[in-house]
Design a protein around this motif. Structure first.
Motif, PDB file in Angstrom:
ATOM      1  N   GLU A   5     -12.812   4.105  -6.248  1.00 35.01           N
ATOM      2  CA  GLU A   5     -11.697   3.308  -6.731  1.00 35.01           C
ATOM      3  C   GLU A   5     -10.585   3.232  -5.698  1.00 35.01           C
ATOM      4  OE1 GLU A   5      -9.540   4.873 -10.138  1.00 35.01           O
ATOM      5  OE2 GLU A   5     -10.071   6.919  -9.586  1.00 35.01           O
ATOM      6  N   ILE A   6      -9.737   2.217  -5.882  1.00 34.46           N
ATOM      7  CA  ILE A   6      -8.589   1.989  -5.011  1.00 34.46           C
ATOM      8  C   ILE A   6      -7.495   1.338  -5.848  1.00 34.46           C
ATOM      9  CG2 ILE A   6      -9.389  -0.308  -4.296  1.00 34.46           C
ATOM     10  CD1 ILE A   6      -8.232   0.254  -1.529  1.00 34.46           C
ATOM     11  N   ALA A   7      -6.262   1.598  -5.509  1.00 32.60           N
ATOM     12  CA  ALA A   7      -5.143   0.937  -6.188  1.00 32.60           C
ATOM     13  C   ALA A   7      -4.037   0.692  -5.188  1.00 32.60           C
ATOM     14  CB  ALA A   7      -4.634   1.779  -7.360  1.00 32.60           C
ATOM     15  N   ASN A   8      -3.403  -0.446  -5.320  1.00 35.83           N
ATOM     16  CA  ASN A   8      -2.234  -0.791  -4.519  1.00 35.83           C
ATOM     17  C   ASN A   8      -1.377  -1.740  -5.344  1.00 35.83           C
ATOM     18  OD1 ASN A   8      -3.483  -3.420  -4.149  1.00 35.83           O
ATOM     19  ND2 ASN A   8      -4.751  -2.458  -2.560  1.00 35.83           N
ATOM     20  N   ASN A   9      -0.493  -2.456  -4.705  1.00 35.36           N
ATOM     21  CA  ASN A   9       0.422  -3.308  -5.456  1.00 35.36           C
ATOM     22  C   ASN A   9      -0.215  -4.600  -5.938  1.00 35.36           C
ATOM     23  OD1 ASN A   9       3.125  -3.469  -6.483  1.00 35.36           O
ATOM     24  ND2 ASN A   9       3.535  -5.106  -5.019  1.00 35.36           N
ATOM     25  N   THR A  10      -1.463  -4.865  -5.526  1.00 37.57           N
ATOM     26  CA  THR A  10      -2.140  -6.088  -5.953  1.00 37.57           C
ATOM     27  C   THR A  10      -3.143  -5.848  -7.069  1.00 37.57           C
ATOM     28  OG1 THR A  10      -3.917  -5.886  -4.303  1.00 37.57           O
ATOM     29  CG2 THR A  10      -1.898  -7.022  -3.624  1.00 37.57           C
ATOM     30  N   VAL A  11      -3.815  -4.684  -7.051  1.00 44.52           N
ATOM     31  CA  VAL A  11      -4.942  -4.508  -7.952  1.00 44.52           C
ATOM     32  C   VAL A  11      -5.294  -3.028  -8.100  1.00 44.52           C
ATOM     33  CG1 VAL A  11      -6.700  -4.632  -6.144  1.00 44.52           C
ATOM     34  CG2 VAL A  11      -7.259  -5.447  -8.435  1.00 44.52           C
ATOM     35  N   HIS A  12      -5.908  -2.688  -9.210  1.00 48.26           N
ATOM     36  CA  HIS A  12      -6.639  -1.433  -9.361  1.00 48.26           C
ATOM     37  C   HIS A  12      -8.103  -1.834  -9.354  1.00 48.26           C
ATOM     38  CE1 HIS A  12      -7.561   2.388 -11.989  1.00 48.26           C
ATOM     39  NE2 HIS A  12      -8.095   2.455 -10.775  1.00 48.26           N
ATOM     40  N   ASP A  28       0.808  -1.220   0.000  1.00 49.10           N
ATOM     41  CA  ASP A  28       0.000   0.000   0.000  1.00 49.10           C
ATOM     42  C   ASP A  28       0.843   1.273   0.000  1.00 49.10           C
ATOM     43  OD1 ASP A  28      -2.401  -1.612   0.247  1.00 49.10           O
ATOM     44  OD2 ASP A  28      -1.823  -1.916   2.340  1.00 49.10           O
ATOM     45  N   ARG A  29       2.084   1.182  -0.392  1.00 41.67           N
ATOM     46  CA  ARG A  29       2.925   2.370  -0.463  1.00 41.67           C
ATOM     47  C   ARG A  29       2.364   3.354  -1.491  1.00 41.67           C
ATOM     48  NH1 ARG A  29       8.509  -0.265  -1.926  1.00 41.67           N
ATOM     49  NH2 ARG A  29       7.027  -1.472  -3.185  1.00 41.67           N
ATOM     50  N   PRO A  30       2.593   4.656  -1.283  1.00 37.42           N
ATOM     51  CA  PRO A  30       2.051   5.658  -2.211  1.00 37.42           C
ATOM     52  C   PRO A  30       2.423   5.401  -3.668  1.00 37.42           C
ATOM     53  CG  PRO A  30       2.896   6.722  -0.248  1.00 37.42           C
ATOM     54  CD  PRO A  30       3.281   5.277  -0.129  1.00 37.42           C
ATOM     55  N   GLN A  31       3.611   4.881  -3.914  1.00 40.71           N
ATOM     56  CA  GLN A  31       4.037   4.664  -5.294  1.00 40.71           C
ATOM     57  C   GLN A  31       3.339   3.485  -5.969  1.00 40.71           C
ATOM     58  OE1 GLN A  31       5.948   4.678  -2.553  1.00 40.71           O
ATOM     59  NE2 GLN A  31       7.742   3.359  -2.742  1.00 40.71           N
ATOM     60  N   THR A  32       2.496   2.752  -5.219  1.00 40.71           N
ATOM     61  CA  THR A  32       1.737   1.654  -5.811  1.00 40.71           C
ATOM     62  C   THR A  32       0.297   2.036  -6.101  1.00 40.71           C
ATOM     63  OG1 THR A  32       0.953   0.722  -3.698  1.00 40.71           O
ATOM     64  CG2 THR A  32       3.142   0.030  -4.471  1.00 40.71           C
ATOM     65  N   GLY A  33      -0.083   3.290  -5.801  1.00 44.93           N
ATOM     66  CA  GLY A  33      -1.485   3.652  -5.838  1.00 44.93           C
ATOM     67  C   GLY A  33      -1.918   4.468  -7.027  1.00 44.93           C
ATOM     68  N   LEU A  34      -3.025   5.186  -6.834  1.00 45.45           N
ATOM     69  CA  LEU A  34      -3.614   6.010  -7.879  1.00 45.45           C
ATOM     70  C   LEU A  34      -2.703   7.187  -8.194  1.00 45.45           C
ATOM     71  CD1 LEU A  34      -7.268   6.132  -6.498  1.00 45.45           C
ATOM     72  CD2 LEU A  34      -6.448   4.751  -8.419  1.00 45.45           C
ATOM     73  N   GLY A  35      -2.532   7.455  -9.482  1.00 43.69           N
ATOM     74  CA  GLY A  35      -1.709   8.562  -9.907  1.00 43.69           C
ATOM     75  C   GLY A  35      -0.233   8.264  -9.946  1.00 43.69           C
ATOM     76  N   THR A  36       0.157   7.074  -9.490  1.00 43.35           N
ATOM     77  CA  THR A  36       1.559   6.661  -9.542  1.00 43.35           C
ATOM     78  C   THR A  36       1.673   5.365 -10.351  1.00 43.35           C
ATOM     79  OG1 THR A  36       1.251   5.670  -7.351  1.00 43.35           O
ATOM     80  CG2 THR A  36       2.275   7.855  -7.447  1.00 43.35           C
ATOM     81  N   HIS A  77     -27.304  -2.746  -5.797  1.00 48.14           N
ATOM     82  CA  HIS A  77     -26.359  -3.693  -6.369  1.00 48.14           C
ATOM     83  C   HIS A  77     -24.948  -3.154  -6.181  1.00 48.14           C
ATOM     84  CE1 HIS A  77     -29.207  -5.929  -9.384  1.00 48.14           C
ATOM     85  NE2 HIS A  77     -29.651  -5.951  -8.141  1.00 48.14           N
ATOM     86  N   MET A  78     -24.030  -4.037  -5.833  1.00 43.44           N
ATOM     87  CA  MET A  78     -22.623  -3.687  -5.740  1.00 43.44           C
ATOM     88  C   MET A  78     -21.833  -4.555  -6.709  1.00 43.44           C
ATOM     89  SD  MET A  78     -19.944  -4.028  -2.539  1.00 43.44           S
ATOM     90  CE  MET A  78     -19.939  -5.841  -2.636  1.00 43.44           C
ATOM     91  N   ALA A  79     -21.023  -3.934  -7.537  1.00 45.33           N
ATOM     92  CA  ALA A  79     -20.144  -4.669  -8.435  1.00 45.33           C
ATOM     93  C   ALA A  79     -18.703  -4.304  -8.101  1.00 45.33           C
ATOM     94  CB  ALA A  79     -20.447  -4.344  -9.893  1.00 45.33           C
ATOM     95  N   VAL A  80     -17.846  -5.306  -8.046  1.00 43.23           N
ATOM     96  CA  VAL A  80     -16.422  -5.106  -7.821  1.00 43.23           C
ATOM     97  C   VAL A  80     -15.702  -5.377  -9.134  1.00 43.23           C
ATOM     98  CG1 VAL A  80     -14.392  -5.868  -6.542  1.00 43.23           C
ATOM     99  CG2 VAL A  80     -16.617  -5.748  -5.397  1.00 43.23           C
ATOM    100  N   LEU A  81     -15.068  -4.347  -9.675  1.00 41.07           N
ATOM    101  CA  LEU A  81     -14.368  -4.424 -10.951  1.00 41.07           C
ATOM    102  C   LEU A  81     -12.872  -4.321 -10.688  1.00 41.07           C
ATOM    103  CD1 LEU A  81     -16.630  -1.805 -12.757  1.00 41.07           C
ATOM    104  CD2 LEU A  81     -17.039  -4.261 -12.534  1.00 41.07           C
ATOM    105  N   VAL A  82     -12.071  -5.134 -11.368  1.00 42.10           N
ATOM    106  CA  VAL A  82     -10.655  -5.194 -11.016  1.00 42.10           C
ATOM    107  C   VAL A  82      -9.765  -5.246 -12.253  1.00 42.10           C
ATOM    108  CG1 VAL A  82     -11.113  -6.368  -8.835  1.00 42.10           C
ATOM    109  CG2 VAL A  82     -10.670  -7.721 -10.877  1.00 42.10           C
ATOM    110  N   LYS A  83      -8.555  -4.721 -12.064  1.00 42.15           N
ATOM    111  CA  LYS A  83      -7.436  -4.923 -12.979  1.00 42.15           C
ATOM    112  C   LYS A  83      -6.277  -5.442 -12.133  1.00 42.15           C
ATOM    113  CE  LYS A  83      -6.437  -1.938 -16.169  1.00 42.15           C
ATOM    114  NZ  LYS A  83      -6.130  -0.656 -16.880  1.00 42.15           N
ATOM    115  N   PRO A  84      -6.072  -6.768 -12.091  1.00 40.12           N
ATOM    116  CA  PRO A  84      -5.005  -7.322 -11.254  1.00 40.12           C
ATOM    117  C   PRO A  84      -3.637  -6.834 -11.720  1.00 40.12           C
ATOM    118  CG  PRO A  84      -6.518  -9.042 -12.000  1.00 40.12           C
ATOM    119  CD  PRO A  84      -6.829  -7.811 -12.797  1.00 40.12           C
ATOM    120  N   ASN A  85      -2.729  -6.676 -10.767  1.00 42.13           N
ATOM    121  CA  ASN A  85      -1.371  -6.268 -11.083  1.00 42.13           C
ATOM    122  C   ASN A  85      -0.533  -7.509 -11.377  1.00 42.13           C
ATOM    123  OD1 ASN A  85       0.980  -4.839 -11.434  1.00 42.13           O
ATOM    124  ND2 ASN A  85       1.339  -4.468  -9.258  1.00 42.13           N
TER     125      ASN A  85
END
Length: 209
Positions: A125-132, A77-85, A150-158
């Motif tokens: 949205e959320i992003a870390n070293n595992t997924v966006h 969860d380091r900043p460099q693994t998240g949104l905008g990085t 309804h809740m949908a979870v959409l992912v882009k695995p890293n």
């Protein structure tokens, strides 16, 4: 209750315009008896009033605490693994009329960042070293003729690691996290009348017009 992916893809929501490169990981429904077509904001307010992780079950709280501890130890969860990085925020894909519906800097203490908010849907949205990941909430017709959430979870695995991580946590999501969330959110809907009555009894907040 778990739903097929078509329960998300068949709805005329704006989210489809911006998430063609995301995978649909989960679709879940939450019962809201007596809800009408314009009650999506009411449900969101009830969810906020119902509290966050602190009000969930002990097993669910334990899983989240364990996840954040592992994330801290492994640097997920380091900043460099998240949104905008590491990844481009989904908000950057939006037209102005959508991006201006929320303040992207406001997250209410949640690890999720708001993407947009409309009368019948919202996205975070959320992003870390595992997924966006994107959590989409939408207001849909229920089988009884009313409306439900309804809740949908959409992912882009890293990469491969992200895919393995999602596969590993899937049983915990389906057997512990989502059922706990269902109880919390459906209880919040049932208790909304009490919350509304208390708000009306106390009157408007100072400085409101």
């Amino acid at each position: 209750m778990r739903l097929p992916r078509t329960a998300h893809t068949d709805q005329p929501w704006r989210i489809h315009e911006f998430t063609g490169d995301f995978l649909i990981e989960d679709v879940w429904s939450f019962r809201t008896p007596g809800a009408g077509p314009d009650d999506f904001p009411v449900m969101l307010a009830a969810m906020r009033a119902g509290g966050g992780l602190a009000t969930q079950s002990a097993p669910s709280r334990f899983l989240f605490a364990l996840r954040w501890k592992l994330g801290a130890l492994c640097g997920w969860d380091r900043p460099q693994t998240g949104l905008g990085t590491r990844v481009r925020p989904l908000r950057e894909r939006l037209p102005r009329e959508l991006s201006e519906t929320v303040d992207g800097s406001e997250s209410d203490g949640s690890p999720f960042s708001p993407v947009y908010l409309l009368h019948d849907e919202s996205a975070l949205e959320i992003a870390n070293n595992t997924v966006h990941g994107v959590m989409h909430l939408g207001w849909a017709r229920a089988a009884d003729g009313g409306n439900e959430l309804h809740m949908a979870v959409l992912v882009k695995p890293n990469g491969r690691f992200g895919r393995l991580y999602l596969a590993f946590i899937a049983p915990f999501r389906h057997l512990i996290v989502y059922p706990a969330l269902t109880r919390q959110w459906e209880r919040a809907w049932r208790e909304r009348a009490t919350t509304q009555a208390a708000t009306q009894a106390t009157g408007p907040s100072p400085g409101s017009s």
